[in-house]
Design a protein around this motif. Structure first.
Motif, PDB file in Angstrom:
ATOM      1  N   ILE A   7       0.834  -1.202   0.000  1.00 17.77           N
ATOM      2  CA  ILE A   7       0.000   0.000   0.000  1.00 17.77           C
ATOM      3  C   ILE A   7       0.867   1.251   0.000  1.00 17.77           C
ATOM      4  O   ILE A   7       1.811   1.372   0.780  1.00 17.77           O
ATOM      5  CB  ILE A   7      -0.933   0.033   1.230  1.00 17.77           C
ATOM      6  N   HIS A   8       0.590   2.148  -0.917  1.00 18.40           N
ATOM      7  CA  HIS A   8       1.194   3.479  -0.926  1.00 18.40           C
ATOM      8  C   HIS A   8       0.045   4.484  -0.778  1.00 18.40           C
ATOM      9  O   HIS A   8      -1.123   4.092  -0.743  1.00 18.40           O
ATOM     10  CB  HIS A   8       1.942   3.724  -2.236  1.00 18.40           C
ATOM     11  N   SER A   9       0.391   5.743  -0.723  1.00 14.07           N
ATOM     12  CA  SER A   9      -0.665   6.748  -0.646  1.00 14.07           C
ATOM     13  C   SER A   9      -0.242   7.990  -1.420  1.00 14.07           C
ATOM     14  O   SER A   9       0.839   8.531  -1.204  1.00 14.07           O
ATOM     15  CB  SER A   9      -0.965   7.095   0.813  1.00 14.07           C
ATOM     16  N   PHE A  52       3.948  13.363  -2.505  1.00  9.90           N
ATOM     17  CA  PHE A  52       4.559  12.477  -1.510  1.00  9.90           C
ATOM     18  C   PHE A  52       3.865  11.122  -1.515  1.00  9.90           C
ATOM     19  O   PHE A  52       2.721  10.996  -1.942  1.00  9.90           O
ATOM     20  CB  PHE A  52       4.404  13.050  -0.092  1.00  9.90           C
ATOM     21  N   CYS A  53       4.573  10.112  -0.979  1.00  9.09           N
ATOM     22  CA  CYS A  53       3.909   8.875  -0.572  1.00  9.09           C
ATOM     23  C   CYS A  53       3.603   9.045   0.909  1.00  9.09           C
ATOM     24  O   CYS A  53       4.481   9.399   1.692  1.00  9.09           O
ATOM     25  CB  CYS A  53       4.795   7.659  -0.792  1.00  9.09           C
ATOM     26  N   ALA A  54       2.360   8.827   1.282  1.00  6.65           N
ATOM     27  CA  ALA A  54       1.953   9.095   2.661  1.00  6.65           C
ATOM     28  C   ALA A  54       1.580   7.822   3.415  1.00  6.65           C
ATOM     29  O   ALA A  54       0.825   7.851   4.362  1.00  6.65           O
ATOM     30  CB  ALA A  54       0.795  10.077   2.684  1.00  6.65           C
ATOM     31  N   GLU A  55       2.099   6.690   2.927  1.00 11.24           N
ATOM     32  CA  GLU A  55       1.836   5.438   3.640  1.00 11.24           C
ATOM     33  C   GLU A  55       3.171   4.719   3.729  1.00 11.24           C
ATOM     34  O   GLU A  55       3.799   4.464   2.703  1.00 11.24           O
ATOM     35  CB  GLU A  55       0.818   4.597   2.859  1.00 11.24           C
ATOM     36  N   TYR A  56       3.606   4.415   4.958  1.00 11.98           N
ATOM     37  CA  TYR A  56       4.928   3.800   5.102  1.00 11.98           C
ATOM     38  C   TYR A  56       4.998   2.509   4.298  1.00 11.98           C
ATOM     39  O   TYR A  56       4.192   1.601   4.494  1.00 11.98           O
ATOM     40  CB  TYR A  56       5.232   3.525   6.579  1.00 11.98           C
ATOM     41  N   CYS A  57       5.972   2.440   3.358  1.00 14.41           N
ATOM     42  CA  CYS A  57       5.977   1.320   2.425  1.00 14.41           C
ATOM     43  C   CYS A  57       7.345   0.666   2.315  1.00 14.41           C
ATOM     44  O   CYS A  57       7.603  -0.068   1.376  1.00 14.41           O
ATOM     45  CB  CYS A  57       5.497   1.798   1.051  1.00 14.41           C
ATOM     46  N   GLY A  58       8.219   0.908   3.279  1.00 16.16           N
ATOM     47  CA  GLY A  58       9.509   0.226   3.249  1.00 16.16           C
ATOM     48  C   GLY A  58      10.667   1.202   3.330  1.00 16.16           C
ATOM     49  O   GLY A  58      10.483   2.404   3.543  1.00 16.16           O
ATOM     50  N   ASN A  61      12.762   2.894   1.465  1.00 19.52           N
ATOM     51  CA  ASN A  61      12.864   4.188   0.782  1.00 19.52           C
ATOM     52  C   ASN A  61      11.535   4.920   0.673  1.00 19.52           C
ATOM     53  O   ASN A  61      11.313   5.696  -0.256  1.00 19.52           O
ATOM     54  CB  ASN A  61      13.455   4.002  -0.620  1.00 19.52           C
ATOM     55  N   HIS A  62      10.665   4.652   1.617  1.00 21.23           N
ATOM     56  CA  HIS A  62       9.366   5.353   1.630  1.00 21.23           C
ATOM     57  C   HIS A  62       9.563   6.866   1.543  1.00 21.23           C
ATOM     58  O   HIS A  62       8.879   7.555   0.792  1.00 21.23           O
ATOM     59  CB  HIS A  62       8.611   4.973   2.907  1.00 21.23           C
ATOM     60  N   SER A  63      10.549   7.358   2.313  1.00 24.67           N
ATOM     61  CA  SER A  63      10.757   8.812   2.349  1.00 24.67           C
ATOM     62  C   SER A  63      11.274   9.340   1.018  1.00 24.67           C
ATOM     63  O   SER A  63      11.201  10.541   0.748  1.00 24.67           O
ATOM     64  CB  SER A  63      11.722   9.186   3.465  1.00 24.67           C
ATOM     65  N   GLY A  64      11.791   8.447   0.168  1.00 25.94           N
ATOM     66  CA  GLY A  64      12.299   8.884  -1.127  1.00 25.94           C
ATOM     67  C   GLY A  64      11.270   8.734  -2.237  1.00 25.94           C
ATOM     68  O   GLY A  64      11.538   9.051  -3.389  1.00 25.94           O
ATOM     69  N   MET A  65      10.089   8.258  -1.889  1.00 30.24           N
ATOM     70  CA  MET A  65       9.052   8.048  -2.903  1.00 30.24           C
ATOM     71  C   MET A  65       8.281   9.350  -3.095  1.00 30.24           C
ATOM     72  O   MET A  65       7.117   9.467  -2.730  1.00 30.24           O
ATOM     73  CB  MET A  65       8.117   6.922  -2.463  1.00 30.24           C
ATOM     74  N   ILE A  66       8.986  10.323  -3.661  1.00 30.45           N
ATOM     75  CA  ILE A  66       8.418  11.658  -3.787  1.00 30.45           C
ATOM     76  C   ILE A  66       8.538  12.127  -5.233  1.00 30.45           C
ATOM     77  O   ILE A  66       9.274  11.531  -6.023  1.00 30.45           O
ATOM     78  CB  ILE A  66       9.133  12.671  -2.864  1.00 30.45           C
TER      79      ILE A  66
HETATM   80 CU1  CUA Z   1       5.169   4.322  -1.090  1.00 23.59          CU
HETATM   81 CU2  CUA Z   1       5.480   5.090   1.142  1.00 23.59          CU
END
Ligand code: CUA
Length: 306
Positions: free
Chosen positions: A117-119, A152-158, A160-165
């Motif tokens: 899940i991403h957001s 942004f990705c607003a759902e913790y997804c692993g 590099n979640h913080s880099g999913m921008i």
């Molecule tokens: Cu995709 Cu967090």
């Protein structure tokens, strides 16, 4: 706020006033039982009821408007994967972690995920919607001012979640047309039509219905009768399911002969096939039946309605 403040002041003011005015003055001071008229009871019940119903109706209409994309919305497919955003325009342009859109036009996103899940979160547009593997979720927005906006990705997804921008580039309609013209494309419908042949879908799904599978002409947006009773509305989710889990909903009068394409094609391929099926005709009033007129008609397909 005004209504809340008014009633808060009124109620607390009355509590303090009555507490002082009717305080117990001596040991012998006993309260008298009082019976008020029913008219007063009705007045202070009906007025708040009326006020809350007005607020409910007002709020609900905004909610409904917000949760359904307008019919003239342009459509973008979004696929989230660890850890990037893949975006596809109907005209065929593909982008990664960037989305170019025109201002002044509603944009509808149809989104799915390849893994977890991403957001999809664009704070400036007040837009946040979960992107879920195995199904399509939808959101929409309309950019009003040209500019560059955070995605942004607003759902913790692993890891590099913080880099999913990424960035959303809102452009004036003229600039957007220039951008579209300047980037290479083959439309989703064309890619889908090619895939439809490459995967030999056309062997069974013949336009005249003489094959082992049902004809797909005019299917999108229609109500499909299923084997064993029941019906289903042929929307994006149904087409996707029929490609990846063909046995889940078998069309009345057909056998569950179709192989699954799970693992054989990507989410982008699924989107191409869906758009191809849509291009084979849309029943009026069905999902996605709005005029968009971007899809290029393909050989063997009826002129696209979207
Ligand atoms: Cu995709 Cu967090």
């Amino acid at each position: 706020m005004a209504v809340s403040i008014f009633f808060t002041v009124l109620i607390f003011g009355a509590i303090f006033y009555f507490a002082v005015r009717y305080r117990r003055r001596s040991e012998q001071d006993l309260p008298v039982s009082v019976h008020t008229g029913w008219a007063l009871e009705i007045v202070w019940s009906v007025i708040p009821f009326g006020l809350t119903m007005i607020m409910f109706g007002w709020g609900a209409s905004i909610f409904f408007r917000e949760s359904r994309a307008p019919d003239n919305a342009m459509q973008i497919y979004v696929v989230g994967k660890q850890w990037m955003w893949k975006l596809q325009h109907m005209e065929g342009q593909r982008e990664i972690n960037e989305l170019h859109i025109p201002t002044g036009r509603p944009v509808k996103l149809i989104m799915t995920s390849e893994d977890v899940i991403h957001s999809f979160y664009v704070p400036d547009f007040r837009t946040k919607q979960d992107v879920v593997p195995g199904r399509y979720t939808m959101t929409w927005f309309e950019a009003t001012k040209p500019g560059k906006y955070h995605l942004f990705c607003a759902e913790y997804c692993g890891t590099n979640h913080s880099g999913m921008i990424g960035w959303i580039y809102a452009m004036t309609p003229q600039d957007y047309q220039r951008w579209l013209a300047g980037s290479p494309s083959g439309s989703l419908v064309q890619d889908g039509a090619k895939l439809f042949e490459d995967l030999a879908c056309n062997n069974c799904h013949k336009p005249d219905g003489s094959g082992r599978g049902p004809s797909l002409v005019g299917v999108f947006g229609s109500t499909v009768k299923l084997a064993g009773g029941g019906t289903v509305r042929a929307d994006e989710a149904y087409i996707r399911e029929s490609i990846l889990s063909p046995a889940a909903k078998v069309v009345e009068g057909y056998q569950p002969d179709m192989p699954t394409f799970q693992g054989l094609i990507t989410e982008e391929n699924v989107v191409q096939l869906i758009e191809y099926v849509k291009s084979l005709g849309v029943r009026p009033g069905g999902p996605g039946s709005q005029q968009q007129g971007q899809a290029t008609p393909v050989a063997g397909a009826r002129p696209s309605n979207r």
